[in-house]
Design an enzyme around this catalytic site. Structure first.
Site, PDB file in Angstrom:
ATOM      1  CG  HIS A  76      -0.276   0.125   2.526  1.00 44.20           C
ATOM      2  ND1 HIS A  76       0.449  -0.901   3.096  1.00 44.20           N
ATOM      3  CD2 HIS A  76      -0.198   1.165   3.399  1.00 44.20           C
ATOM      4  CE1 HIS A  76       0.941  -0.503   4.266  1.00 44.20           C
ATOM      5  NE2 HIS A  76       0.568   0.740   4.467  1.00 44.20           N
ATOM      6  CG  ASP A 198      -1.156  -5.087  10.732  1.00 47.84           C
ATOM      7  OD1 ASP A 198      -0.474  -4.747  11.706  1.00 47.84           O
ATOM      8  OD2 ASP A 198      -2.070  -4.381  10.259  1.00 47.84           O
ATOM      9  CB  ALA A 235      -0.042  13.139   4.279  1.00 44.43           C
ATOM     10  CG  HIS A 366      -8.967   7.213  14.929  1.00 46.27           C
ATOM     11  ND1 HIS A 366      -8.549   7.397  13.622  1.00 46.27           N
ATOM     12  CD2 HIS A 366      -8.049   6.399  15.500  1.00 46.27           C
ATOM     13  CE1 HIS A 366      -7.419   6.728  13.427  1.00 46.27           C
ATOM     14  NE2 HIS A 366      -7.100   6.121  14.548  1.00 46.27           N
ATOM     15  CB  ALA A 367     -12.080   3.015  12.769  1.00 48.53           C
ATOM     16  CG  HIS A 370      -3.070  -1.264  11.869  1.00 46.41           C
ATOM     17  ND1 HIS A 370      -2.045  -1.653  11.047  1.00 46.41           N
ATOM     18  CD2 HIS A 370      -2.943   0.081  12.026  1.00 46.41           C
ATOM     19  CE1 HIS A 370      -1.318  -0.582  10.727  1.00 46.41           C
ATOM     20  NE2 HIS A 370      -1.844   0.476  11.303  1.00 46.41           N
ATOM     21  CG  ASP A 445      20.683  14.686  10.663  1.00 44.88           C
ATOM     22  OD1 ASP A 445      19.834  15.532  10.334  1.00 44.88           O
ATOM     23  OD2 ASP A 445      21.531  14.896  11.542  1.00 44.88           O
TER      24      ASP A 445
END
Length: 557
Positions: A76, A198, A235, A366-367, A370, A445
């Site tokens: 994904h 997962d 995002a 919110h869900a 996962h 970095d």
């Protein structure tokens, strides 16, 4: 269709990331002499990684065997699955396989990183079959918070090696979010040798809140809000962004985006048709002031799509474009990682202090993307694996997932709790964990990849905790005498004006050390410097119980 190509002699599975941590997914599967990489993700740094931007897996093992790498397969389009590609693609040469949206996001990453090398991309979907010398690889649709998420299935003569990617089961989703449960069941019926799955929500009982319930609650909260609405999200949490767009349209509000990565990923998905947006709903951020506050929704994220950081800047009135105002309603639609919980708590305090009404993360708005316990058990029952490897989770989550696997009938001795670099080998009869390969973290970095290691981090930590102490001496080696100094400079160690006696004593110590060194038959600069570090360090610790970084500087005339 028979998807097994030929008899396979040896199978090896190695997690290079994604175990003992949430994110940084990267799993290597080798079948005979062919190697396949499943996901190539990054992780945002933990608090002690001072100044580090992102963390990616160490791919030294892959580089050493790069002629055997046949492809990089992506599940994904989130950073924890594709984010490392821009940093590693210059060291390996392999085609990249992914769904339409996933590859569009990868190409945008490559463009952003100014990688102009010609790369091979292969778009795959639920029906694709990728044929290699020793195996065939197929895919199955899964549900996640981004559309076009896929599971990956490597068909061997001993059964399939299945990697679920990040998934959940939700009966209410449709279109590009809908899972293909019949295909999962068919894979299970045909025989699964090993399931790599997962574990993020393996400790959470029951099922996720369905997305249609979330959408209804977001709409209700929007109807109650009187001022501006600010929604903080990742995002690429496209399922939540679509729900916000729908709720805004229903409540006659305009929507704007705050965050470069958010706007970029949204525009890519919109061009491909993954968003349903009413006409004139979107406005540019510069036009917000032209509308009444009760007609505005701002969807916000931070650098690299990390949302809490941007919200913190807005709450502290430090954001370069927009800050929190009295009467704002703030929706936090992200589940913080364990390392972000303290920062989130502090941010909520600052938001409330700035006059905002905060609707925090909860089951109503919110869900998770996962699967919870019952969803993970459903995947295990569909796949019926002989061997099981829980991944994508901290170690406690992997253990919780292992217990679920045992409950569904996987023999405990067939469950492998692996750390980064642990390799399990299957010889046709049994699978054993009997090997370790090079693995670990590579720290990014700025534009430096891997040039910041543990020693640099240790120095940064030391500077942050106890400051720096510099002793400068100028010598005339020919006449064996001190020409200038010692001069002491201190930053972040003590307040100089109130510590004149301490610094004077430190100067005397340095002078005595240098003069003693000058009296030796042969002047050894390195020994004098080490002596300064050791004796000054002991003196400063005895006097202050602090250990600053000590830098001796000796110059000659």
């Amino acid at each position: 269709m028979n998807l097994v190509k030929k008899d396979n002699n040896h199978i090896k599975i190695i997690p290079l990331g994604g175990v003992g941590e949430i994110a940084k997914n990267m799993y290597i599967v080798e079948v005979d002499d062919e190697m396949f990489m499943l996901d190539a993700g990054l992780m945002f740094p933990e608090d002690e990684m001072l100044g580090i931007d992102v963390v990616i897996p160490d791919i030294q093992y892959v580089i050493e065997n790069k002629e055997r790498l046949k492809g990089i397969f992506l599940t994904h389009g989130h950073e924890d699955a594709i984010g490392a590609l821009r940093y590693i693609i210059g060291k390996i040469d392999a085609p990249i396989y992914g769904s339409r949206l996933t590859l569009a996001l990868v190409k945008d990453h490559m463009k952003d990183a100014k990688i102009d090398r010609k790369l091979k991309y292969y778009t795959v979907n639920n029906e694709s079959v990728m044929r290699f010398k020793g195996v065939n690889i197929t895919f199955f649709n899964t549900t996640h918070s981004i559309p076009d998420a896929l599971g990956i299935c490597i068909h061997t003569s001993h059964g399939a090696v299945v990697y679920t990617g990040e998934f959940k089961f939700d009966q209410s989703v449709k279109g590009p979010y809908r899972p293909d449960m019949s295909k999962m069941s068919a894979i299970g019926e045909s025989g699964v040798l090993a399931l790599i799955s997962d574990s993020t929500e393996a400790e959470k009982p029951g099922y996720n809140t369905p997305e249609n319930v979330i959408e209804s609650h977001i709409n209700d909260e929007f109807a109650k809000a009187n001022g501006r609405i600010i929604v903080s999200c990742y995002a690429s949490n496209f399922i939540r962004i679509q729900q916000v767009l729908t709720a805004a349209a229903r409540n006659n509000r305009k929507v704007t985006f705050l965050g470069k990565s958010l706007e970029s990923s949204f525009n890519i998905a919109r061009k491909l048709g993954y968003f349903d947006i009413p006409e004139q709903l979107l406005i540019p951020i510069k036009d917000v002031a032209k509308y009444p506050k009760n007609e505005i929704v701002i969807i916000s994220t931070g650098s690299q799509g990390e949302p809490i950081e941007a919200l913190a800047h807005m709450a502290l009135q430090k954001h370069s474009i927009m800050n929190i105002e009295e009467g704002d309603t703030v929706f936090i639609t992200t589940t913080p990682s364990s390392g972000m919980e303290v920062i989130l708590g502090s941010t909520i305090n600052h938001l409330v202090k700035a006059g905002a009404h905060v609707v925090p993360t909860n089951k109503k708005i919110h869900a998770s993307g996962h699967g919870c316990m019952e969803e993970l058990k459903l995947m295990l029952n569909l796949m019926q694996p002989k061997y099981f490897i829980p991944v994508q989770g901290e170690f406690k989550m992997q253990i919780a997932h292992a217990k679920l696997a045992a409950e569904t009938g996987v023999q405990p001795e067939h469950i492998f709790l692996l750390e980064k670099g642990d390799a399990v080998n299957f010889d046709g009869e049994k699978m054993v964990a009997n090997e370790k390969v090079t693995a670990g973290n590579v720290l990014i970095d700025g534009i430096g990849v891997g040039d910041v290691g543990n020693i640099v981090l240790r120095d940064r930590r030391l500077l942050a905790e106890d400051g720096i102490f510099i002793a400068v001496v100028t010598l005339d080696p020919k006449n064996r005498r001190i020409v200038a100094g010692p001069q002491i400079q201190s930053r972040g160690f003590v307040y100089v004006r109130e510590s004149e006696e301490l610094l004077k004593e430190a100067e005397d110590k340095v002078r005595a050390i240098v003069e003693e060194g000058l009296m030796q038959n042969r002047i050894e600069w390195s020994e004098i410097k080490q002596d300064m570090r050791d004796k000054l360090g002991k003196f400063l610790y005895d006097s202050t119980k602090r250990r600053p970084m000590i830098i001796p500087v000796i110059s000659e005339i």
